[in-house]
Write an enzyme that holds these catalytic residues in place. Structure first.
Site, PDB file in Angstrom:
ATOM      1  N   TYR A   1       0.853  -1.192   0.000  1.00  0.00           N
ATOM      2  CA  TYR A   1       0.000   0.000   0.000  1.00  0.00           C
ATOM      3  C   TYR A   1       0.890   1.243   0.000  1.00  0.00           C
ATOM      4  CZ  TYR A   1      -3.807  -3.214   1.309  1.00  0.00           C
ATOM      5  OH  TYR A   1      -4.725  -4.246   1.352  1.00  0.00           O
TER       6      TYR A   1
ATOM      7  N   PRO B   1     -15.745  -3.804   2.010  1.00  0.00           N
ATOM      8  CA  PRO B   1     -17.055  -4.011   2.652  1.00  0.00           C
ATOM      9  C   PRO B   1     -18.070  -2.938   2.289  1.00  0.00           C
ATOM     10  CG  PRO B   1     -15.499  -3.106   4.237  1.00  0.00           C
ATOM     11  CD  PRO B   1     -14.713  -3.425   2.997  1.00  0.00           C
ATOM     12  N   LEU B   2     -17.574  -1.758   1.851  1.00  0.00           N
ATOM     13  CA  LEU B   2     -18.483  -0.669   1.483  1.00  0.00           C
ATOM     14  C   LEU B   2     -18.697  -0.618  -0.021  1.00  0.00           C
ATOM     15  CD1 LEU B   2     -16.843   2.118   3.662  1.00  0.00           C
ATOM     16  CD2 LEU B   2     -19.020   0.979   4.108  1.00  0.00           C
ATOM     17  N   GLY B   3     -18.043  -1.490  -0.734  1.00  0.00           N
ATOM     18  CA  GLY B   3     -18.061  -1.454  -2.195  1.00  0.00           C
ATOM     19  C   GLY B   3     -19.473  -1.346  -2.744  1.00  0.00           C
TER      20      GLY B   3
HETATM   21  N1  LIG Z   1      -6.765  -8.541   0.753  1.00  0.00           N
HETATM   22  C1  LIG Z   1      -6.929  -7.801  -0.316  1.00  0.00           C
HETATM   23  O1  LIG Z   1      -6.634  -8.208  -1.438  1.00  0.00           O
HETATM   24  C2  LIG Z   1      -7.466  -6.413  -0.159  1.00  0.00           C
HETATM   25  C3  LIG Z   1      -7.869  -5.681  -1.274  1.00  0.00           C
HETATM   26  C4  LIG Z   1      -8.387  -4.395  -1.081  1.00  0.00           C
HETATM   27  C5  LIG Z   1      -8.488  -3.886   0.207  1.00  0.00           C
HETATM   28  N2  LIG Z   1      -8.077  -4.623   1.281  1.00  0.00           N
HETATM   29  C6  LIG Z   1      -8.212  -4.107   2.671  1.00  0.00           C
HETATM   30  O2  LIG Z   1      -9.578  -3.878   2.925  1.00  0.00           O
HETATM   31  C7  LIG Z   1      -9.786  -2.538   3.355  1.00  0.00           C
HETATM   32  C8  LIG Z   1     -11.143  -2.058   2.896  1.00  0.00           C
HETATM   33  O3  LIG Z   1     -11.288  -2.166   1.495  1.00  0.00           O
HETATM   34  P1  LIG Z   1     -11.372  -0.900   0.537  1.00  0.00           P
HETATM   35  O4  LIG Z   1     -10.676   0.253   1.176  1.00  0.00           O
HETATM   36  O5  LIG Z   1     -10.943  -1.345  -0.802  1.00  0.00           O
HETATM   37  O6  LIG Z   1     -12.914  -0.672   0.386  1.00  0.00           O
HETATM   38  P2  LIG Z   1     -14.079  -0.052   1.293  1.00  0.00           P
HETATM   39  O7  LIG Z   1     -13.653   0.010   2.712  1.00  0.00           O
HETATM   40  O8  LIG Z   1     -15.300  -0.802   0.948  1.00  0.00           O
HETATM   41  O9  LIG Z   1     -14.264   1.408   0.701  1.00  0.00           O
HETATM   42  C9  LIG Z   1     -13.283   2.386   0.842  1.00  0.00           C
HETATM   43  C10 LIG Z   1     -13.692   3.562  -0.034  1.00  0.00           C
HETATM   44  O10 LIG Z   1     -14.913   4.094   0.444  1.00  0.00           O
HETATM   45  C11 LIG Z   1     -14.775   5.479   0.777  1.00  0.00           C
HETATM   46  N3  LIG Z   1     -15.497   5.663   2.044  1.00  0.00           N
HETATM   47  C12 LIG Z   1     -15.185   5.111   3.249  1.00  0.00           C
HETATM   48  N4  LIG Z   1     -16.092   5.450   4.164  1.00  0.00           N
HETATM   49  C13 LIG Z   1     -17.010   6.225   3.546  1.00  0.00           C
HETATM   50  C14 LIG Z   1     -18.186   6.886   3.970  1.00  0.00           C
HETATM   51  N5  LIG Z   1     -18.608   6.776   5.224  1.00  0.00           N
HETATM   52  N6  LIG Z   1     -18.884   7.618   3.052  1.00  0.00           N
HETATM   53  C15 LIG Z   1     -18.466   7.707   1.762  1.00  0.00           C
HETATM   54  N7  LIG Z   1     -17.341   7.104   1.304  1.00  0.00           N
HETATM   55  C16 LIG Z   1     -16.623   6.365   2.181  1.00  0.00           C
HETATM   56  C17 LIG Z   1     -13.303   5.739   0.910  1.00  0.00           C
HETATM   57  O11 LIG Z   1     -12.990   7.038   0.448  1.00  0.00           O
HETATM   58  P3  LIG Z   1     -12.580   8.234   1.461  1.00  0.00           P
HETATM   59  O12 LIG Z   1     -11.124   8.061   1.710  1.00  0.00           O
HETATM   60  O13 LIG Z   1     -12.928   9.429   0.672  1.00  0.00           O
HETATM   61  O14 LIG Z   1     -13.425   8.071   2.678  1.00  0.00           O
HETATM   62  C18 LIG Z   1     -12.691   4.683  -0.011  1.00  0.00           C
HETATM   63  O15 LIG Z   1     -12.567   5.172  -1.322  1.00  0.00           O
HETATM   64  C19 LIG Z   1      -8.597  -1.787   2.750  1.00  0.00           C
HETATM   65  O16 LIG Z   1      -8.342  -0.546   3.400  1.00  0.00           O
HETATM   66  C20 LIG Z   1      -7.484  -2.795   2.920  1.00  0.00           C
HETATM   67  O17 LIG Z   1      -6.981  -2.753   4.245  1.00  0.00           O
HETATM   68  C21 LIG Z   1      -7.581  -5.878   1.106  1.00  0.00           C
END
Ligand SMILES: NC(=O)c1ccc[n+]([C@@H]2O[C@H](COP(=O)([O-])OP(=O)(O)OC[C@H]3O[C@@H](n4cnc5c(N)ncnc54)[C@H](OP(=O)(O)O)[C@@H]3O)[C@@H](O)[C@H]2O)c1
Length: 290
Positions: free
Chosen positions: A69, A215-217
Site C-alpha cells: 500500500y 465491505p463498502l463497495g
Molecule cells: N486482501 C486484499 O486483497 C485487499 C484488497 C483491497 C483492500 N483490502 C483491505 O480492505 C480494506 C477495505 O477495502 P477498501 O478500502 O478497498 O474498500 P471499502 O472500505 O469498501 O471502501 C473504501 C472507499 O470508500 C470510501 N469511504 C469510506 N467510508 C465512507 C463513507 N462513510 N462515506 C463515503 N465514502 C466512504 C473511501 O474514500 P474516502 O477516503 O474518501 O473516505 C474509499 O474510497 C482496505 O483498506 C485494505 O486494508 C484488502
C-alpha cells in the site's frame, strides 16, 4: 465524561479472536491512506495521521495494512501516527505484491522475496514481531506448499505471531492449515458481492476470523442494483447512512466477521465506526437479503 474502553464506539459490535489475541470486530483498513491508485503519499497526510489516531480514540484495536500500500506509505504512516503503539493494538500486514505504478499490482511470492518483504514491514512498523502476517495471494508461479512453509518458518523464528490468507478458497485454506495454523482469511465480500459465502461459513465452523475487504463497495460503486435500492430504503428508515447499513449487514452475517472499512477522512471514519452499534431488525435483514 471519560469513556471506559468497553464503551468506546468500536467495541459495540463485540470482539473476535485472532489466535489468542482478542480485537473489536470493528477494525480499520489502512489502504486508503495512500495516493491515487494506492500509490505514493496521500493528498492530505495530516488528515491521514488524524484518521489513524482517531481509530484509537474510537476504540479500534485492529488495523489492516500491507507493504504494497503505497508501497510502504501505509505502514510508515501507521508507525508515524501511532508508535509507540497503545497496549492491545493489533496490526495485520500482508506481503506478496510488488508495485510499479498507480493501480499496478504484480504478484511475486518467491519465498526468498517474502522474507525480504517481512523484514521491510518489521522495520517500517518498528516491531520485533508482527501479530498477523497475511499472504496477500497464493502465487501459482511457485508451489503453494513452499509459500505456506515460509510462513511457518516466520512463526518458528518468532518474527510473526499469527498467519492469515487473502483471496482464497476453502481448499486453499485446508491445504495451508496442513503446514501452518491459519487465524484469518481476507476475501472480497459485501452485501452485493457474496461470492465467498462458502468461505465465510467455513471460517465460522473453524473459528477463523473473516476480514471482508471492500465491505463498502456495494454502497459506493454498484449503482441501480436492487440490493442498493434496499440499502437506501433501510438506511432511511433507521436514520442511518447506507455505508452504516452495509457495514452492519456484514457484521450481522457472522460472529467471526472483522470489518476493516478504509477511509482517508475522519468524518467517514466516525460514520463507519458508528455502524458497530446499528441494530438491524429481522424485517431489515429480510429486505437486505431479498
Ligand atoms: N486482501 C486484499 O486483497 C485487499 C484488497 C483491497 C483492500 N483490502 C483491505 O480492505 C480494506 C477495505 O477495502 P477498501 O478500502 O478497498 O474498500 P471499502 O472500505 O469498501 O471502501 C473504501 C472507499 O470508500 C470510501 N469511504 C469510506 N467510508 C465512507 C463513507 N462513510 N462515506 C463515503 N465514502 C466512504 C473511501 O474514500 P474516502 O477516503 O474518501 O473516505 C474509499 O474510497 C482496505 O483498506 C485494505 O486494508 C484488502
Amino acid at each position: 465524561m471519560t469513556r471506559t474502553r468497553e464503551f468506546l464506539p468500536a467495541a459495540a459490535a463485540g470482539s473476535v479472536t485472532l489466535g489468542e489475541l482478542t480485537v473489536n470486530r470493528m477494525g480499520f483498513g489502512a489502504m486508503r491512506i495512500t495516493g491515487p491508485g494506492i500509490f505514493g503519499p496521500p493528498e492530505d497526510p495530516d488528515e491521514c495521521i488524524r484518521v489513524l489516531r482517531s481509530c484509537i480514540d474510537l476504540g479500534i484495536n485492529f488495523i489492516d495494512t500491507a507493504d504494497s500500500y503505497g508501497p510502504n506509505v501505509s505502514e510508515e504512516l501507521i508507525a508515524k501516527a501511532l508508535h509507540p503503539y497503545p497496549e492491545g493494538l493489533v496490526i495485520g500486514t500482508k506481503a506478496g505484491f510488488t508495485r510499479s505504478g498507480p493501480d499496478a499490482w504484480e504478484l511475486d511470492c518467491n519465498p526468498k522475496r517474502l522474507r525480504k518483504q517481512l523484514e521491510g514491514s518489521l522495520k517500517r512498523l518498528k516491531l520485533d514481531r508482527i501479530d498477523l502476517w497475511q499472504l496477500h495471494r497464493i502465487d501459482d508461479k511457485y508451489p503453494a506448499e513452499d509459500q505456506f512453509a515460509m510462513l511457518a518458518d516466520f512463526v518458528r523464528e518468532g518474527k510473526v505471531r499469527y498467519v492469515g490468507l487473502s483471496e482464497v478458497t476453502v481448499k486453499d485454506i485446508q491445504a495451508a492449515r496442513k503446514v501452518v495454523p491459519i487465524v484469518s482469511v481476507q476475501n472480497r465480500y459485501n452485501i452485493v458481492d457474496r461470492d465467498s459465502e462458502e468461505v465465510v461459513d467455513y471460517c465460522l465452523e473453524e473459528k477463523i476470523a473473516f476480514l471482508p475487504w471492500y465491505p463498502l463497495g456495494a454502497g459506493l460503486r454498484v449503482k441501480g442494483a436492487k440490493k442498493v435500492r434496499n440499502l437506501d430504503e433501510v438506511a432511511r428508515r433507521l436514520g442511518a447512512t447506507k455505508m452504516q447499513v452495509a457495514l452492519a449487514w456484514v457484521l450481522r452475517r457472522s460472529p467471526v466477521m472483522l470489518v476493516i472499512p478504509g477511509t482517508s477522512k475522519v468524518d467517514h471514519l466516525e460514520e463507519n465506526v458508528a455502524a458497530a452499534s446499528l441494530e438491524l431488525s429481522p424485517h431489515d435483514l429480510e429486505e437486505l437479503n431479498a
